[in-house]
Design a protein around this motif. Sequence first.
Motif, PDB file in Angstrom:
ATOM      1  N   PHE A 250      37.112   8.547  78.332  1.00 25.03           N
ATOM      2  CA  PHE A 250      38.326   7.879  77.860  1.00 25.03           C
ATOM      3  C   PHE A 250      38.594   8.190  76.387  1.00 25.03           C
ATOM      4  N   VAL A 251      37.585   8.044  75.524  1.00 23.26           N
ATOM      5  CA  VAL A 251      37.825   8.256  74.082  1.00 23.26           C
ATOM      6  C   VAL A 251      38.002   9.730  73.746  1.00 23.26           C
ATOM      7  N   ASP A 252      37.522  10.619  74.625  1.00 26.52           N
ATOM      8  CA  ASP A 252      37.713  12.051  74.396  1.00 26.52           C
ATOM      9  C   ASP A 252      39.018  12.562  75.000  1.00 26.52           C
ATOM     10  N   SER A 253      39.746  11.696  75.682  1.00 27.43           N
ATOM     11  CA  SER A 253      40.989  12.090  76.349  1.00 27.43           C
ATOM     12  C   SER A 253      42.172  11.941  75.400  1.00 27.43           C
ATOM     13  N   GLU A 254      43.358  12.168  75.947  1.00 26.36           N
ATOM     14  CA  GLU A 254      44.585  11.998  75.169  1.00 26.36           C
ATOM     15  C   GLU A 254      45.057  10.546  75.145  1.00 26.36           C
ATOM     16  N   CYS A 255      44.282   9.661  75.742  1.00 19.39           N
ATOM     17  CA  CYS A 255      44.719   8.268  75.863  1.00 19.39           C
ATOM     18  C   CYS A 255      44.671   7.517  74.539  1.00 19.39           C
ATOM     19  N   ILE A 256      43.638   7.762  73.737  1.00 16.84           N
ATOM     20  CA  ILE A 256      43.395   6.911  72.573  1.00 16.84           C
ATOM     21  C   ILE A 256      42.897   7.735  71.399  1.00 16.84           C
ATOM     22  N   ASP A 257      43.374   7.404  70.217  1.00 18.65           N
ATOM     23  CA  ASP A 257      42.948   8.041  68.971  1.00 18.65           C
ATOM     24  C   ASP A 257      42.073   7.033  68.231  1.00 18.65           C
ATOM     25  N   ILE A 258      40.758   7.215  68.332  1.00 18.50           N
ATOM     26  CA  ILE A 258      39.819   6.252  67.746  1.00 18.50           C
ATOM     27  C   ILE A 258      39.977   6.183  66.229  1.00 18.50           C
ATOM     28  N   ASN A 259      40.188   7.301  65.577  1.00 19.35           N
ATOM     29  CA  ASN A 259      40.342   7.294  64.114  1.00 19.35           C
ATOM     30  C   ASN A 259      41.586   6.503  63.698  1.00 19.35           C
ATOM     31  N   LYS A 260      42.650   6.658  64.449  1.00 16.96           N
ATOM     32  CA  LYS A 260      43.878   5.910  64.165  1.00 16.96           C
ATOM     33  C   LYS A 260      43.625   4.410  64.346  1.00 16.96           C
ATOM     34  N   CYS A 261      42.905   4.067  65.388  1.00 17.21           N
ATOM     35  CA  CYS A 261      42.569   2.650  65.606  1.00 17.21           C
ATOM     36  C   CYS A 261      41.773   2.097  64.437  1.00 17.21           C
ATOM     37  N   SER A 262      40.798   2.851  63.972  1.00 16.82           N
ATOM     38  CA  SER A 262      39.952   2.399  62.861  1.00 16.82           C
ATOM     39  C   SER A 262      40.765   2.220  61.584  1.00 16.82           C
ATOM     40  N   ARG A 263      41.713   3.133  61.330  1.00 14.24           N
ATOM     41  CA  ARG A 263      42.521   3.069  60.116  1.00 14.24           C
ATOM     42  C   ARG A 263      43.502   1.898  60.138  1.00 14.24           C
ATOM     43  N   GLU A 264      44.079   1.635  61.299  1.00 13.61           N
ATOM     44  CA  GLU A 264      45.230   0.735  61.351  1.00 13.61           C
ATOM     45  C   GLU A 264      44.926  -0.671  61.873  1.00 13.61           C
ATOM     46  N   ILE A 265      43.727  -0.874  62.418  1.00 17.09           N
ATOM     47  CA  ILE A 265      43.373  -2.194  62.960  1.00 17.09           C
ATOM     48  C   ILE A 265      42.056  -2.629  62.335  1.00 17.09           C
ATOM     49  N   GLU A 266      42.142  -3.550  61.383  1.00 18.95           N
ATOM     50  CA  GLU A 266      40.965  -3.884  60.587  1.00 18.95           C
ATOM     51  C   GLU A 266      40.096  -4.986  61.168  1.00 18.95           C
ATOM     52  N   ASN A 267      40.586  -5.708  62.167  1.00 22.11           N
ATOM     53  CA  ASN A 267      39.750  -6.712  62.822  1.00 22.11           C
ATOM     54  C   ASN A 267      40.160  -6.836  64.282  1.00 22.11           C
ATOM     55  N   ASP A 268      39.370  -7.609  65.047  1.00 23.21           N
ATOM     56  CA  ASP A 268      39.565  -7.629  66.498  1.00 23.21           C
ATOM     57  C   ASP A 268      40.474  -8.745  66.992  1.00 23.21           C
ATOM     58  N   TYR A 269      41.191  -9.421  66.087  1.00 22.96           N
ATOM     59  CA  TYR A 269      42.050 -10.521  66.532  1.00 22.96           C
ATOM     60  C   TYR A 269      43.442 -10.415  65.915  1.00 22.96           C
ATOM     61  N   ASP A 270      43.603 -10.946  64.727  1.00 22.30           N
ATOM     62  CA  ASP A 270      44.916 -10.985  64.097  1.00 22.30           C
ATOM     63  C   ASP A 270      45.508  -9.588  63.923  1.00 22.30           C
ATOM     64  N   ALA A 271      44.684  -8.640  63.475  1.00 25.98           N
ATOM     65  CA  ALA A 271      45.182  -7.281  63.246  1.00 25.98           C
ATOM     66  C   ALA A 271      45.587  -6.596  64.546  1.00 25.98           C
ATOM     67  N   VAL A 272      44.875  -6.910  65.624  1.00 25.10           N
ATOM     68  CA  VAL A 272      45.230  -6.350  66.935  1.00 25.10           C
ATOM     69  C   VAL A 272      46.629  -6.824  67.339  1.00 25.10           C
ATOM     70  N   ILE A 273      46.859  -8.114  67.199  1.00 20.39           N
ATOM     71  CA  ILE A 273      48.145  -8.687  67.601  1.00 20.39           C
ATOM     72  C   ILE A 273      49.281  -8.144  66.740  1.00 20.39           C
ATOM     73  N   MET A 274      49.075  -8.179  65.419  1.00 23.71           N
ATOM     74  CA  MET A 274      50.140  -7.762  64.516  1.00 23.71           C
ATOM     75  C   MET A 274      50.454  -6.274  64.644  1.00 23.71           C
ATOM     76  N   ARG A 275      49.422  -5.466  64.913  1.00 20.00           N
ATOM     77  CA  ARG A 275      49.678  -4.030  65.104  1.00 20.00           C
ATOM     78  C   ARG A 275      50.449  -3.811  66.405  1.00 20.00           C
ATOM     79  N   ASP A 289      41.419 -14.053  74.945  1.00 20.02           N
ATOM     80  CA  ASP A 289      41.412 -14.904  73.757  1.00 20.02           C
ATOM     81  C   ASP A 289      42.328 -14.341  72.675  1.00 20.02           C
ATOM     82  N   VAL A 290      42.439 -13.021  72.611  1.00 19.76           N
ATOM     83  CA  VAL A 290      43.378 -12.397  71.676  1.00 19.76           C
ATOM     84  C   VAL A 290      44.806 -12.665  72.131  1.00 19.76           C
ATOM     85  N   VAL A 291      45.051 -12.540  73.423  1.00 21.40           N
ATOM     86  CA  VAL A 291      46.394 -12.811  73.962  1.00 21.40           C
ATOM     87  C   VAL A 291      46.822 -14.236  73.610  1.00 21.40           C
ATOM     88  N   SER A 292      45.854 -15.162  73.580  1.00 15.04           N
ATOM     89  CA  SER A 292      46.181 -16.563  73.289  1.00 15.04           C
ATOM     90  C   SER A 292      46.792 -16.730  71.903  1.00 15.04           C
TER      91      SER A 292
END
Length: 434
Positions: A250-275, A289-292
């Motif tokens: 999955f991470v080696d595919s065209e589905c997701i850019d891990i480096n972009k995720c690391s740069r643009e999402i600084e935490n696993d809750y608020d930053a996920v939602i706001m991004r 719990d994030v959806v909540s």
Amino acid sequence: MGRTVKRIVSVVFAAILLVSVPSCKKSNSESKEFRPKYDANINYKISVVGTYANFESLESEFERFYSYYPNGEIGYTYLDDYSNTIGPALAGQEPPDIYVVQPWMYGNEKYADLFNNAQDLSDEKLDIDLDCIREGVSWEMEDGQILTLPIFATSYGMLVNMDIFEKEGLKVPETYGELLEVSKKLKAAGYESPVMGANTMTTPGIGYTFAYPMFAKTVKDDRSVEDALNNLDPLAGETMRNSLTRLKEFVDSECIDINKCSREIENDYDAVIMRFFEGDVPMMLCSGDVVSGTKKRESKSEAFSNNPFKYDFYIAPSGDDGGYYMDSISILFCVNKNSANIDMTNEFIRFLTSQKELGLMAQEKRLITPTKDYSLDEVYASLSGFPDNRTISFRDTEILDTTVKQFRAAAYAVINNTMTVDEAVEKYGSIAVK
């Protein structure tokens, strides 16, 4: 009436008194309109303690209950350091009438009294409609008693921007092959990372939300591996191979850019939602719990306020035949069987235990309802009718927290190329965790 939420740092809280009242008769198994059993003018007080500092959806239930019994007071108290304070609180001179428990507490001697003091809610004379509870989150003890009422459920999957899929003329993928195909088309349409998420070693992080349900399904299918996994036997690491291999694909595919995720999402809750609310992410891996937290943050996002879009929650399609739904419990209520306020406490629980009331609570909190009806909150509509053969409930496995942490650490290492899948499998039991 005092209807406030208090922050408690010690185990002492205000005394709660209640007038005793008679018992009750059995209801039909289908959820029906609540019919009060007692005089509307009865005076009563009920105390509830829990883990949420802010429990607005429960307070809404208090208000609805007051419409039937207006001369009462139900108070909710947040206990700081709950895992260490609930035991002494329950053993104190002024114990709560209702208290929160979580599945991981069961079997731990430290929390034995929480279950020993819990009332059997399946007692027919209580007239509590437990048939409205979904089987996957219904918790029957070995002796047949039901000591807990699930209040919220949760899961792991992804938020989906439905407007993007409509605009691009695409269907939300249901299998891993479809995810690859859809992601390829989304990239061609200009979406740099069709899937995003938090690159963290936590439960809402990329590795756990995408791959752990597949791992749990492996354990469910062969429970003989549980003891070795829970004892951190290195040979048990082989159980992780299929899910970690798929995660690596999955991470080696065209589905997701891990480096972009690391740069643009600084935490696993608020930053996920706001991004996600920026509006250019087709699929965002997360937990329920994030959806909540989404509802409260819609107005805080300038991008979403200016360009609102429809979004829903789907199970991440990690498997060849589809994804795996972790039907997990977030919190449960127990009724103190030694409560001085037992009759009206039971009446409140009887009121609460219905598809309507539990559904409204879940909708307001934006967590998954514990009932059989997902329809009240369309964000979770995709879960309705999810195949049983790809659903894992909390009773289907007995994976200890130490095992979960090893998997999370292994997944994080594989995602970030600090371990190969082979290395993670071989080092099971000794992988550094946070």
